[in-house]
Write a protein that holds these residues in place. Sequence first.
Motif, PDB file in Angstrom:
ATOM      1  N   ILE A 146      -7.595   7.538  11.312  1.00  0.00           N
ATOM      2  CA  ILE A 146      -7.574   6.361  10.435  1.00  0.00           C
ATOM      3  C   ILE A 146      -8.736   5.439  10.839  1.00  0.00           C
ATOM      4  CG2 ILE A 146      -6.179   4.417   9.577  1.00  0.00           C
ATOM      5  CD1 ILE A 146      -4.955   7.168   8.951  1.00  0.00           C
ATOM      6  N   SER A 147      -9.851   5.582  10.161  1.00  0.00           N
ATOM      7  CA  SER A 147     -11.022   4.763  10.498  1.00  0.00           C
ATOM      8  C   SER A 147     -10.959   3.427   9.756  1.00  0.00           C
ATOM      9  CB  SER A 147     -12.305   5.514  10.118  1.00  0.00           C
ATOM     10  OG  SER A 147     -12.397   5.551   8.716  1.00  0.00           O
ATOM     11  N   GLU A 148     -11.772   2.468  10.201  1.00  0.00           N
ATOM     12  CA  GLU A 148     -11.787   1.130   9.574  1.00  0.00           C
ATOM     13  C   GLU A 148     -12.363   1.175   8.154  1.00  0.00           C
ATOM     14  OE1 GLU A 148     -10.509  -1.746  10.586  1.00  0.00           O
ATOM     15  OE2 GLU A 148      -9.718  -0.818  12.411  1.00  0.00           O
ATOM     16  N   GLY A 149     -13.181   2.193   7.880  1.00  0.00           N
ATOM     17  CA  GLY A 149     -13.786   2.277   6.536  1.00  0.00           C
ATOM     18  C   GLY A 149     -12.971   3.100   5.560  1.00  0.00           C
ATOM     19  N   LEU A 150     -11.751   3.497   5.970  1.00  0.00           N
ATOM     20  CA  LEU A 150     -10.933   4.393   5.127  1.00  0.00           C
ATOM     21  C   LEU A 150     -10.151   3.607   4.070  1.00  0.00           C
ATOM     22  CD1 LEU A 150     -10.056   7.498   5.031  1.00  0.00           C
ATOM     23  CD2 LEU A 150      -7.949   6.703   6.117  1.00  0.00           C
ATOM     24  N   ILE A 151     -10.173   4.132   2.845  1.00  0.00           N
ATOM     25  CA  ILE A 151      -9.387   3.538   1.750  1.00  0.00           C
ATOM     26  C   ILE A 151      -8.499   4.629   1.173  1.00  0.00           C
ATOM     27  CG2 ILE A 151      -9.572   2.714  -0.652  1.00  0.00           C
ATOM     28  CD1 ILE A 151     -11.864   1.047   0.127  1.00  0.00           C
ATOM     29  N   ARG A 152      -7.232   4.273   0.886  1.00  0.00           N
ATOM     30  CA  ARG A 152      -6.341   5.235   0.225  1.00  0.00           C
ATOM     31  C   ARG A 152      -6.125   4.809  -1.225  1.00  0.00           C
ATOM     32  NH1 ARG A 152      -0.027   5.272   1.336  1.00  0.00           N
ATOM     33  NH2 ARG A 152      -0.073   3.852  -0.441  1.00  0.00           N
ATOM     34  N   VAL A 153      -6.220   5.781  -2.120  1.00  0.00           N
ATOM     35  CA  VAL A 153      -5.888   5.498  -3.521  1.00  0.00           C
ATOM     36  C   VAL A 153      -4.782   6.454  -3.954  1.00  0.00           C
ATOM     37  CG1 VAL A 153      -6.728   5.394  -5.901  1.00  0.00           C
ATOM     38  CG2 VAL A 153      -8.232   4.703  -4.033  1.00  0.00           C
ATOM     39  N   ALA A 154      -3.659   5.896  -4.415  1.00  0.00           N
ATOM     40  CA  ALA A 154      -2.614   6.707  -5.045  1.00  0.00           C
ATOM     41  C   ALA A 154      -2.914   6.599  -6.535  1.00  0.00           C
ATOM     42  CB  ALA A 154      -1.239   6.167  -4.709  1.00  0.00           C
ATOM     43  N   VAL A 155      -3.517   7.659  -7.047  1.00  0.00           N
ATOM     44  CA  VAL A 155      -4.117   7.588  -8.387  1.00  0.00           C
ATOM     45  C   VAL A 155      -3.022   7.594  -9.461  1.00  0.00           C
ATOM     46  CG1 VAL A 155      -5.846   8.587  -9.914  1.00  0.00           C
ATOM     47  CG2 VAL A 155      -6.073   8.871  -7.432  1.00  0.00           C
ATOM     48  N   GLY A 156      -3.063   6.599 -10.320  1.00  0.00           N
ATOM     49  CA  GLY A 156      -2.078   6.467 -11.391  1.00  0.00           C
ATOM     50  C   GLY A 156      -2.509   7.223 -12.636  1.00  0.00           C
ATOM     51  N   ILE A 157      -1.878   6.900 -13.738  1.00  0.00           N
ATOM     52  CA  ILE A 157      -2.187   7.656 -14.957  1.00  0.00           C
ATOM     53  C   ILE A 157      -2.836   6.770 -16.031  1.00  0.00           C
ATOM     54  CG2 ILE A 157      -0.394   9.353 -14.421  1.00  0.00           C
ATOM     55  CD1 ILE A 157       1.320   8.221 -16.655  1.00  0.00           C
TER      56      ILE A 157
END
Length: 392
Positions: free
Chosen positions: A368-379
């Motif tokens: 888990i790096s500081e530049g990491l982004i998570r996207v839970a992609v919607g519809i």
Amino acid sequence: MTDDTHSHWSQETRAIRTGHQRTAEGEHCEPIFPTSSYVFDSAQEAADRFSGETQGNIYSRFTNPTVRTFEERLAVMEEGESCVATSSGMSAILSVCLALLKAGDHVVCSRSVFGTTVVLFEKYLSRFGISSSFVSLSDLSAWEQAINRHTRLLFVETPSNPLTELVDIQALAQLAHSKDSLLVVDNCLCTPILQQPLKLGADIVVHSATKYLDGQGRCIGGAVVGNKKQVGEEVYGVLRTLGPSMSPFNAWVFLKGLETLAIRMKAHCENAQYLAEWLQAQDDVKQVHYPGLASHPQHHLASTQQTAAGGLLSFELNGGKQAAWDLIDHTRMLSVTANLGDVKTTITHPASTTHGRLSEEQKQQAGISEGLIRVAVGIEHIDDIKADLCFQ
Ligand SMILES: Cc1ncc(COP(=O)(O)O)c(C=O)c1O
């Protein structure tokens, strides 16, 4: 609960048609039964129900017709014999542990599971004499080394959140069984539409119904699916006694969620694939983690173990934490929230939120790096999702 009537149906049909026993009113939509207890015709009938002589409803902590419809539907979709619905995903995991473990037992858990699951094992179950070890999800030799003669249960999420790492479920199930242990899979990210762990040899599937099964971010709930003995008797016994039961209203919402699950998962996966490919072409993006990309180290496993790559991805920015926060703060449509599995796209900075309690060393170990982004992609339309991610 799986029976011949439903085994020939596709997942789409099972998700819509299974479980509902139409009442004398002839209703088309599944009814909600908001009742805490049930009335008996006589003292004899009450006595017979309580003694187990006859089957039937007694009290909604034990059984409820709306909850049962949800349980039967999910059992059929996961191809398990029994399903027990719970008040949350965490209570589903806790119920499995209380039902199948005792003091002196040992659990081996993937390091890449939902943080609260780690807290459950490390902080709470350890107080009752259940120890745990944590290993790298995809490293089968690490699993083998971590198993000792007290190990009773292996616990995984695959793909992992947020780095979308996988484990070969079939191989891990074989290992578990060769060591007299059970394999439990949290199938929350894939749902039975993308992956059926029981068919691959896992013993138990748990769900946070709060995620894709609901799909519209409305209710908290969970479920456990498996065989009659372990789930139908042991886990059900815990539920009946300790009471983390699902409410009939929530069960009804999840039933409606299941009805659209297949088309939602298809749309989530299509959008995630487009977004992953687009992100890969952005100068500011160092790496994209998504099993649908040929560059993903387990792309082949994902395409055989799952029917599609899923709705969740993560990516690392060259500019570290500041770049990640800037990107999040510039969004206007995406929801800055930690939930996932919603038709609305959500965006999260794991290092300061979901994984914020980890030490620097633990974050590094978990990738888990500081530049990491998570996207839970919607519809939503993919063009609108892309347009909201403003790379400067
Ligand atoms: C993979 C996974 N499992 C379990 C849970 C816990 O579920 P709940 O919040 O419904 O208790 C979560 C919640 O975020 C999750 O992401």
